[in-house]
Scaffold this active site. Structure first.
Site: not given
Ligand code: DON
Length: 580
Positions: A374, A416, A445
């Site tokens: 991210t 997620d 998220s």
């Molecule tokens: O939205 C979220 O919380 C996750 N999809 C964020 C993923 C992230 O920060 C990457 N980590 N591997």
């Protein structure tokens, strides 16, 4: 007089940290003497500065930064993903959050993710077409420009189109990430077409050109929303998903909408905090943790006791995350209660000042760690507008699937969701009914773009890092409250607790041996980097990529902090041309 006439670029400015000081003035400045941007890639930071110099505001710059990150950080985010954009409009004084989170396609029911034995099919949940939600980022770019920007979308997307067409040098993390996702990515012809050169994958130092992505961006620039969600790009996306064995409909692409949401706001000591609302879990968890913590004078405590209390606050907020949070358009979230001072006081009263609370005593099921992809960027412009944007395709290179001819790497955000109640996802995170998949629903998220303001300062802060995002932002807020600079906050050592597993995980060097001993004596288990007894999970992870900017209104100083863990990130200040 327009902005460009008033400004000039001092591009030889500091890379990281960035700082510029005006003469201290007694009165508080009402406008910054320039602008500041921090992001995970220097080309993205420069793209934002370029758009400001053309007369754009922070929202135009956000389009440029976000879209350029989408080109140069495919490991982290892109047009095939989504994100949250926290906006402050200096003219109206209003804060809003643009929710551009992906949505579940109708075909992607929970049953689709179970194998013959009723177990979660992990290949489906993180690789290829079934793992992808309907993308939100392109719609957010169009909305940022049309509803908040001063420049046409075409102008703000120009830097990203240029970088996609002309290329940029592949950096180490990108090449290493490709190696770890290679098997999945090379399943798909559209992905092979972008990442293989004569059958060989990209390597560090190669120039990566993405002409198909440049074309897709060009269509978005010319036609706005319809340039991505309808017409040529939509047809190619639908075809690519179908050829890879998935099922999206033209209607659900064309029907995607960005939701404008009211952010979560609360006070911590003399700070007003404005942060992400559901479907992010971040704001509610931050409100809970900080309002628990304001019952103590953390500054007067020794490190071990301070850490103990912070960890106990984390433990309680993450317990609530697991059970109560999801898409507010689909589930009732007791937001008022969870963010109230009374609720925080109740939780505070359950914390022993000297002893860890075993997580088993707080009812529920385990939620282990997420990872650290991210990306986040922070902007303050010369009018005082602000943007905190956190965007993602979820895991490294998302689903690995690029529908042929689009250059758009699709996310794997479906993971997620709680695809099977109580079964951990790729990061070991689990959930229940509140976060079950459903047609059109947004998956929970942790992304937490956040503003902090007090009488003197205005700050934008955020980071990637999966479930650790929220605790990294928490530690950043505490760091600012301790008086640290933006760059010091970006560099702070990090630790984390998320209720279950019942342990503190920490970066190398986060605690001295003595503090570890004291915490253990209070009953904490600590996952120490390199410690085989605890699994040593902390050792191999880079914890996030925090990008933060600060405007000190008392000295009228702008500064930026770019996470030193990421060598290609940058924070830069651009300041106004002094009046003649
Ligand atoms: O939205 C979220 O919380 C996750 N999809 C964020 C993923 C992230 O920060 C990457 N980590 N591997």
């Amino acid at each position: 007089m327009n902005f460009s006439a008033r400004c000039f670029l001092l591009l030889a400015l500091v890379l990281s940290p960035a700082a510029w000081s005006a003469e201290a003035t007694a009165a508080l400045a009402t406008r910054p003497d320039g602008a500041v941007i921090a992001s995970g890639h220097e080309l993205a930071t420069k793209a934002g500065l370029e758009i400001l110099a053309q007369g754009g505001n922070a929202f135009d710059a956000a389009v440029a930064v976000s879209s350029t990150l989408a080109v140069v950080e495919p490991i982290s985010s892109g047009l095939g993903g989504g994100g949250f954009f926290l906006l402050h409009d200096a003219r109206t004084g209003k804060d809003v959050m643009l929710d551009a989170r992906e949505t579940a396609p109708e075909s992607a029911t929970a049953a689709q993710f179970l194998d013959r034995n009723g177990e979660l099919d992990r290949d489906r949940s993180v690789n290829g077409p079934w793992s992808a939600g309907i993308p939100g980022l392109p719609a957010a770019l169009a909305q940022l420009a049309s509803q908040h920007g001063k420049l046409p979308l075409k102008a703000s997307l120009a830097p990203a189109i240029r970088v996609a067409r002309d290329g940029f040098p592949v950096y180490a993390r990108m090449a290493a990430g490709y190696a770890s996702r290679r098997e999945v990515m090379e399943r798909y012809p559209g992905t092979r077409e972008v990442y293989l050169r004569n059958g060989k994958p990209i390597a560090e130092g190669d120039i990566l050109r993405q002409p198909e992505l440049a074309h897709t961006l060009q269509l978005l620039a010319e036609k706005g929303f319809d340039g991505f969600y309808r017409g040529e790009t939509a047809r190619k996306l639908l075809k690519g998903v179908k050829q890879a064995g998935g099922r999206w409909s033209a209607d659900e692409l064309a029907g995607y909408t960005v939701k404008t949401r009211e952010p979560i706001t609360f006070n911590y000591r003399d700070w007003k905090i404005t942060t992400a609302s559901p479907p992010s879990s971040g704001g509610i968890a931050l409100a809970s943790m900080l309002q628990i913590l304001q019952g103590w004078d953390l500054k007067s405590l020794d490190e071990a006791h301070r850490t103990h209390l912070v960890v106990e606050a984390m433990r309680r907020a993450y317990r609530d995350r697991t059970f109560f949070l999801g898409d507010p358009d689909f589930v009732h979230i007791p937001q008022e209660v969870l963010t109230s001072l009374d609720y925080a006081k109740g939780l505070r009263s359950t914390i022993h000042p000297e002893k860890a609370t075993p997580s088993d005593l707080l009812s529920g099921q385990p939620t282990p760690l997420e990872d650290d992809e991210t990306t986040h960027f922070s902007i303050i412009d010369a009018e005082g507008n602000r943007v905190g944007g956190t965007q993602t395709v979820n895991l490294l290179y998302g689903s690995g699937l690029i529908p042929a001819g689009t250059g758009v790497l699709l996310n794997n955000e479906m993971d997620d969701f709680a695809l099977k109640p109580g079964t951990p996802n790729a990061f070991g995170v689990m959930g229940y009914a509140a976060n079950a998949p459903q047609k059109g629903k947004r998956m929970l998220s942790s992304m937490t773009p956040t503003f902090m303001e007090n009488a003197d300062k205005v700050i934008v802060i955020g980071t990637p890092g999966g479930s650790r995002i929220i605790t990294m932002v928490l530690l950043g807020i505490l760091g600012y409250d301790d008086g640290l600079s933006a760059q010091q906050v970006a560099a702070l050592p990090r630790y984390h607790h998320q209720w279950l597993p019942d342990e503190i995980s920490a970066e190398t060097g986060a605690f001295s041996a003595d503090v570890v001993k004291q915490l253990q004596a209070m009953g904490h288990r600590i996952d120490l980097p390199g410690d085989s007894a605890s699994g040593g999970r902390g050792s191999s992870h880079v914890w996030g990529n925090l990008q933060t900017v600060e405007w000190d209104r008392r000295s009228n100083t702008l500064s930026g902090g770019s996470d030193p863990r990421n060598p290609v990130g940058s924070a830069e200040v651009q300041f106004n041309q002094p009046a003649n």
